[in-house]
Design a protein around this motif. Structure first.
Motif, PDB file in Angstrom:
ATOM      1  N   THR A 173       0.837  -1.119   0.094  1.00 18.69           N
ATOM      2  CA  THR A 173      -0.066   0.064  -0.029  1.00 18.69           C
ATOM      3  C   THR A 173       0.984   1.412  -0.051  1.00 18.69           C
ATOM      4  O   THR A 173       1.972   1.176   0.707  1.00 18.69           O
ATOM      5  N   ASN A 176      -3.180   4.135  -0.846  1.00 19.34           N
ATOM      6  CA  ASN A 176      -4.241   4.164  -2.012  1.00 19.34           C
ATOM      7  C   ASN A 176      -4.826   3.128  -2.186  1.00 19.34           C
ATOM      8  O   ASN A 176      -4.764   2.408  -3.413  1.00 19.34           O
ATOM      9  N   GLY A 177      -5.037   2.109  -1.206  1.00 20.59           N
ATOM     10  CA  GLY A 177      -5.561   0.706  -1.365  1.00 20.59           C
ATOM     11  C   GLY A 177      -4.494  -0.161  -1.365  1.00 20.59           C
ATOM     12  O   GLY A 177      -3.229   0.072  -0.983  1.00 20.59           O
ATOM     13  N   ASN A 179      -2.987  -3.599  -2.870  1.00 21.78           N
ATOM     14  CA  ASN A 179      -2.944  -4.602  -3.983  1.00 21.78           C
ATOM     15  C   ASN A 179      -1.658  -5.718  -3.801  1.00 21.78           C
ATOM     16  O   ASN A 179      -0.642  -5.427  -3.315  1.00 21.78           O
ATOM     17  N   PRO A 195      -5.903  -7.314  -7.090  1.00 23.69           N
ATOM     18  CA  PRO A 195      -6.192  -5.944  -7.091  1.00 23.69           C
ATOM     19  C   PRO A 195      -7.085  -5.530  -5.934  1.00 23.69           C
ATOM     20  O   PRO A 195      -8.097  -6.205  -5.665  1.00 23.69           O
ATOM     21  N   ASN A 196      -6.986  -4.405  -5.327  1.00 22.98           N
ATOM     22  CA  ASN A 196      -7.812  -3.700  -4.364  1.00 22.98           C
ATOM     23  C   ASN A 196      -8.349  -4.758  -3.344  1.00 22.98           C
ATOM     24  O   ASN A 196      -9.600  -5.123  -3.365  1.00 22.98           O
ATOM     25  N   THR A 198      -9.820  -6.162  -0.020  1.00 22.19           N
ATOM     26  CA  THR A 198     -10.533  -5.837   1.163  1.00 22.19           C
ATOM     27  C   THR A 198     -10.711  -6.705   2.196  1.00 22.19           C
ATOM     28  O   THR A 198     -11.015  -7.912   1.752  1.00 22.19           O
ATOM     29  N   ALA A 294      -7.318  -1.820   3.780  1.00 25.09           N
ATOM     30  CA  ALA A 294      -8.120  -2.648   3.374  1.00 25.09           C
ATOM     31  C   ALA A 294      -9.363  -2.712   4.153  1.00 25.09           C
ATOM     32  O   ALA A 294     -10.170  -3.578   3.605  1.00 25.09           O
TER      33      ALA A 294
END
Ligand SMILES: O=P(O)(O)OC[C@H]1O[C@](O)(COP(=O)(O)O)[C@@H](O)[C@@H]1O
Ligand SMILES: [Mg+2]
Ligand SMILES: [Mg+2]
Length: 336
Positions: A173, A176-177, A179, A195-196, A198, A294
């Protein structure tokens, strides 16, 4: 971003949106990526290259170092000291900060790292990892000092870990989120595969070293007992338990399917004047940045880890992190 994107492409693309970016940060991250590739190769070869077993030395916390603790520390130093992006480094395995040798230019970033996390699992071939965090030096041009590293987790510019498991992965990170990238051994590149990432807000899975249970404080006793009581208890649902003894692997599981990880303070630690098991600068802060990015939570039990003002380089803190609603429940039990 489509899959097939390398981590270098990903970082460069991200930096295009950062005003005033000079490329230093991108190049620093690339040196860290290289270090993790070298470590992945070392870990994968294990006994074939004689890197298993203990070294006859102790780290500043009085823990017997594994050969790989020392070798991976060297890899991180050598991969990052030369390029001119760093002012200094600090590692779980080094008593004091590592000042960049005079023969190399000095830069504006500080790097903290746990070169090998989950050391007790090396010799039994269970997943281990590397954890890192990047800060900006706040002070003037003088020689960096330990004080320069004592910045709250909210000051982190980036954080990440590499996981040396069935596949080697890197999770990153930059605020910005979050990955995740998988190392394609054939081309030697980390490819964007997650990606992304959470963290689900709710979970029915907890992780804690239950062998310490008699030393836990009442809020943690209560939380774990309620999980164990399952359907018949106040939670009205059954819970599952995991304990890998590699923080990186636990956090990765939580980023992948949710959960809560706890290494709380306990009476045994307190009796030794210890503030916790895990290190604030090398483990707690970087993992808290990733978990919060996340959508999860990360606390000591009573406060947000990222708000803590570090007092010393090797400070240890209690860590409770993961699915937001569980972390908030545990925070509530501490204030009850
Ligand atoms: O052996 P225990 O008490 O279960 O502790 C396991 C914890 O200690 C650690 O191994 C500490 O990290 P290091 O291996 O980097 O010292 C964590 O990764 C893990 O969560
Ligand atoms: Mg560790
Ligand atoms: Mg370690």
């Amino acid at each position: 971003m489509h899959n097939g994107t390398t981590i270098t492409q990903f970082i460069i693309e991200e930096q295009r949106h950062v005003a005033g970016a000079t490329g230093d940060f991108t190049s620093l991250l690339n040196d860290i990526v290289t270090a993790c590739k070298v470590i992945s190769n070392m870990v994968n070869h294990g006994a074939l290259v004689g890197v298993l077993g203990s070294a006859e030395s102790e780290n500043v916390q009085g823990e017997t170092q594994k050969k790989l603790d020392i070798l991976t520390n060297e890899v991180f130093i050598k991969s990052n000291e030369w390029a001119g992006h760093l002012a200094a480094m600090a590692s779980e395995e080094m008593d004091t900060i590592y000042d960049i040798p005079a023969k190399y230019p000095r830069g504006k970033y500080l790097l903290t790292f746990d070169p090998l996390d989950g050391s007790s699992n090396i010799d039994v071939n269970v997943s281990v990892g590397t954890i890192f965090s990047i800060l900006r030096i706040q002070g003037g041009d003088g020689a960096p000092t330990e004080r320069d590293f004592l910045q709250a987790g909210t000051q982190q510019v980036a954080a990440g870990y590499a996981l040396y498991g069935p596949s080697t992965m890197m999770v990153l990170t930059t605020g910005n989120g979050v990955n995740g990238f998988t190392l394609d051994q054939n081309i030697g590149e980390f490819i964007l595969t997650h990606p992304n990432m959470t963290i689900p807000a709710d979970t029915r899975e907890f992780a804690i070293n239950a062998s310490n249970s008699r030393f836990w404080e009442p809020p943690v006793q209560r939380y774990v007992q309620e999980c164990l009581d399952g359907k018949e208890g106040p939670r009205g649902e059954d819970f599952n338990m995991r304990w890998i003894a590699s923080m990186v692997a636990e956090v990765h599981r939580i980023l992948t399917r949710g959960g809560v990880f706890m290494y709380p303070i306990d009476s045994k630690m307190k009796s030794k004047g210890q503030g916790g098991k895990l290190r604030l600068l090398y483990e707690a802060n970087p993992m808290s940045f990733i978990v919060e990015q996340a959508g999860g939570g990360s606390i000591t039990g009573t406060e947000r880890i990222m708000d803590l003002q570090p007092e010393s380089l090797h400070q240890r803190v209690p860590v409770i992190l993961g699915s937001k609603n569980e972390v908030e429940r545990i925070l509530g039990y501490h204030s009850d």
